[in-house]
Design a protein around this motif. Sequence first.
Motif, mmCIF file in Angstrom:
data_model
loop_
_atom_site.group_PDB
_atom_site.id
_atom_site.type_symbol
_atom_site.label_atom_id
_atom_site.label_comp_id
_atom_site.label_asym_id
_atom_site.label_seq_id
_atom_site.Cartn_x
_atom_site.Cartn_y
_atom_site.Cartn_z
ATOM 1 N N SER A 94 0.926 -1.276 0.104
ATOM 2 C CA SER A 94 0.100 0.027 0.072
ATOM 3 C C SER A 94 0.908 1.174 -0.123
ATOM 4 O O SER A 94 0.690 2.284 -0.693
ATOM 5 N N ARG A 95 1.899 1.273 0.884
ATOM 6 C CA ARG A 95 2.765 2.452 0.974
ATOM 7 C C ARG A 95 3.474 2.433 -0.641
ATOM 8 O O ARG A 95 3.969 3.826 -0.857
ATOM 9 N N ALA A 96 3.899 1.203 -1.075
ATOM 10 C CA ALA A 96 4.459 1.454 -2.350
ATOM 11 C C ALA A 96 3.716 1.986 -3.368
ATOM 12 O O ALA A 96 4.260 2.821 -4.362
ATOM 13 N N TYR A 97 2.499 1.662 -3.507
ATOM 14 C CA TYR A 97 1.432 2.506 -4.379
ATOM 15 C C TYR A 97 1.330 3.736 -4.287
ATOM 16 O O TYR A 97 1.123 4.497 -5.156
ATOM 17 N N VAL A 98 1.223 4.145 -3.022
ATOM 18 C CA VAL A 98 1.093 5.583 -2.682
ATOM 19 C C VAL A 98 2.247 6.531 -3.194
ATOM 20 O O VAL A 98 1.949 7.438 -3.667
ATOM 21 N N THR A 99 3.396 5.911 -3.026
ATOM 22 C CA THR A 99 4.881 6.511 -3.309
ATOM 23 C C THR A 99 4.560 6.530 -4.823
ATOM 24 O O THR A 99 4.865 7.543 -5.342
ATOM 25 N N ALA A 100 4.384 5.573 -5.571
ATOM 26 C CA ALA A 100 4.187 5.532 -7.074
ATOM 27 C C ALA A 100 3.200 6.487 -7.608
ATOM 28 O O ALA A 100 3.769 7.299 -8.395
ATOM 29 N N GLY A 101 2.261 6.361 -6.716
ATOM 30 C CA GLY A 101 1.171 7.486 -7.328
ATOM 31 C C GLY A 101 1.511 8.810 -7.139
ATOM 32 O O GLY A 101 1.107 9.695 -7.801
ATOM 33 N N SER A 102 2.392 9.225 -6.022
ATOM 34 C CA SER A 102 2.816 10.488 -5.772
ATOM 35 C C SER A 102 3.556 10.953 -6.937
ATOM 36 O O SER A 102 3.405 12.121 -7.362
ATOM 37 N N ILE A 103 4.503 10.244 -7.308
ATOM 38 C CA ILE A 103 5.636 10.389 -8.260
ATOM 39 C C ILE A 103 4.920 10.574 -9.398
ATOM 40 O O ILE A 103 5.286 11.643 -10.128
ATOM 41 N N ALA A 104 4.021 9.749 -9.810
ATOM 42 C CA ALA A 104 3.468 9.838 -11.225
ATOM 43 C C ALA A 104 2.480 11.351 -11.335
ATOM 44 O O ALA A 104 2.428 11.778 -12.212
ATOM 45 N N GLY A 105 1.892 11.500 -10.122
ATOM 46 C CA GLY A 105 0.949 12.714 -10.143
ATOM 47 C C GLY A 105 1.953 13.949 -10.447
ATOM 48 O O GLY A 105 1.673 14.874 -11.177
ATOM 49 N N VAL A 106 2.903 14.030 -9.479
ATOM 50 C CA VAL A 106 3.713 15.177 -9.620
ATOM 51 C C VAL A 106 4.571 15.292 -10.858
ATOM 52 O O VAL A 106 4.714 16.363 -11.452
ATOM 53 N N THR A 107 4.992 14.103 -11.597
ATOM 54 C CA THR A 107 5.420 14.106 -12.971
ATOM 55 C C THR A 107 4.529 14.739 -13.885
ATOM 56 O O THR A 107 4.650 15.594 -14.893
ATOM 57 N N ALA A 108 3.015 14.381 -13.859
ATOM 58 C CA ALA A 108 2.253 14.793 -14.819
ATOM 59 C C ALA A 108 1.832 16.281 -14.687
ATOM 60 O O ALA A 108 1.916 16.988 -15.802
ATOM 61 N N ALA A 109 1.801 16.833 -13.425
ATOM 62 C CA ALA A 109 1.741 18.142 -13.101
ATOM 63 C C ALA A 109 2.876 19.099 -13.736
ATOM 64 O O ALA A 109 2.664 20.119 -14.185
ATOM 65 N N SER A 110 4.077 18.241 -13.379
ATOM 66 C CA SER A 110 5.260 19.016 -13.998
ATOM 67 C C SER A 110 5.399 19.182 -15.182
ATOM 68 O O SER A 110 6.032 20.084 -15.912
ATOM 69 N N ALA A 111 4.920 18.129 -16.013
ATOM 70 C CA ALA A 111 4.824 18.210 -17.520
ATOM 71 C C ALA A 111 3.905 19.195 -18.098
ATOM 72 O O ALA A 111 4.341 20.020 -19.172
ATOM 73 N N LEU A 112 2.738 19.267 -17.572
ATOM 74 C CA LEU A 112 1.810 20.241 -17.889
ATOM 75 C C LEU A 112 2.433 21.772 -17.376
ATOM 76 O O LEU A 112 2.189 22.614 -18.560
ATOM 77 N N ALA A 113 3.113 21.863 -16.459
ATOM 78 C CA ALA A 113 3.709 23.039 -16.120
ATOM 79 C C ALA A 113 4.660 23.478 -16.995
ATOM 80 O O ALA A 113 4.933 24.802 -17.282
ATOM 81 N N THR A 114 5.509 22.557 -17.339
ATOM 82 C CA THR A 114 6.610 22.689 -18.578
ATOM 83 C C THR A 114 5.990 23.237 -19.738
ATOM 84 O O THR A 114 6.448 24.113 -20.610
ATOM 85 N N VAL A 115 4.821 22.568 -20.205
ATOM 86 C CA VAL A 115 4.148 22.995 -21.537
ATOM 87 C C VAL A 115 3.802 24.514 -21.401
ATOM 88 O O VAL A 115 4.015 25.383 -22.066
ATOM 89 N N GLY A 116 3.163 25.022 -20.073
ATOM 90 C CA GLY A 116 2.789 26.289 -20.075
ATOM 91 C C GLY A 116 4.042 27.105 -20.076
ATOM 92 O O GLY A 116 4.390 28.409 -20.808
ATOM 93 N N ARG A 117 5.097 26.818 -19.362
ATOM 94 C CA ARG A 117 6.330 27.586 -19.619
ATOM 95 C C ARG A 117 7.078 27.836 -20.662
ATOM 96 O O ARG A 117 7.463 28.966 -21.130
ATOM 97 N N ARG A 118 7.125 26.873 -21.516
ATOM 98 C CA ARG A 118 7.810 26.927 -22.705
ATOM 99 C C ARG A 118 6.935 27.981 -23.628
ATOM 100 O O ARG A 118 7.513 28.553 -24.558
ATOM 101 N N ARG A 119 5.624 27.956 -23.549
ATOM 102 C CA ARG A 119 4.633 28.722 -24.320
ATOM 103 C C ARG A 119 4.993 30.208 -24.081
ATOM 104 O O ARG A 119 5.094 31.036 -24.891
ATOM 105 N N ARG A 120 5.167 30.487 -22.807
ATOM 106 C CA ARG A 120 5.388 31.851 -22.136
ATOM 107 C C ARG A 120 6.696 32.183 -22.562
ATOM 108 O O ARG A 120 7.011 33.341 -22.992
#
Length: 381
Positions: A94-120
């Motif tokens: 359960s803790r492994a899944y939570v950790t993996a989910g946290s990393i996946a979520g932060v990675t997805a949010a960071s990728a979206l932020a990168t798209v916005g930063r590149r556009r600006r």
Amino acid sequence: MPLHLAGLFSPRRGRRRAAGARTALALSVLPYVMMLIVTVVEAVTGPDKGFLPLLAVGPAFASLTGGVRRTLIVGLTALVLAVALSAYNSLEVSRAYVTAGSIAGVTAASALATVGRRRREKELASVRSVAEVAQRVLLRPVPRRAAHMRMAVSYTSAMAAAHIGGDLYEVVTAPAGVRVIVGDVQGKGLEAVETAALVLGAFREAAHDEKDLQGVSARLEKALNRRLSGEEFVTAVLAEANPDETTMTLLNYGHPAPLVIRASGEIEWAEPGDHVPPLGLAALGPEGPVPYGVRFEPGDQILLYTDGVVEARDQWGAFYPLADRVSLLKDEDPEAALEALRRDLIAHIDGTPKDDAAMLLLRCREPVLPDGLAADGTSQV
């Protein structure tokens, strides 16, 4: 290099670029360093301390400078490390899944932020490109030589991301002689730039057509009255120099008095005999300034500038002592001399300028003879 572009290619700007490159390099390796630290700490301390979710800082930092692909690669690396450490420390599923989910979520949010930063970043690059084009159109390089004068110009904008502002200058070779304007538009931003463009356009046309400086200033006043609301104005100094004369004629519209540096080293301020309102405020009267002459002989220099020079303050609030810095203008090359003065001004401020600062240096040289030699025998061609 023309000094109106000195802000783009100065050593100070080069140092900033080098510092920026070092910062970008540090940020590029930071995600991997952070993940390495978390991996070592997690492997040494075991699963009880709960450091494993901190692997998500890797993709978070990767989004600061990298692209989407790099962010996803760092995120995938963090995910692989999390799975490996979970297996190494026999972490609960359960803790492994939570950790993996946290990393996946932060990675997805960071990728979206990168798209916005590149556009600006692309939009900012486009704006800067337009600003550089406007710089070349509005504030064109002044000629290094005109009639019996050598000259140089310097412009420092108070806007961090711009190269132009409300200060203006121009040199026009007309039938009556060389005509010059240095001015300062009240206010900042795009409105000030528009007003500066209006004044420069009117001056370039009138300087060729009018027989005297009063006619030129009348054209400027008329152009401004069509545009300004009555609460805006432009302080300016207009000058005219003829190689057949030993004086320079000036008109001053509420502008700081030019500084005259004699060949002997003596200085004087070319103060007008009367003080009148700036351009755009003709309705307040009087009708206009009276032309006055300043002796301008071989070896003499005249520095025209805006109030961003003499009103520049250091960290203790002291104004820039322009009269005490005239020794910096001793270099034989006017551009090098004015660059030395500009650097000293920036060093005095020791920070971001609060106002635009324009300087135009005029040097009287020996009159040119028909064979292309000056009166002292040196080539002037």
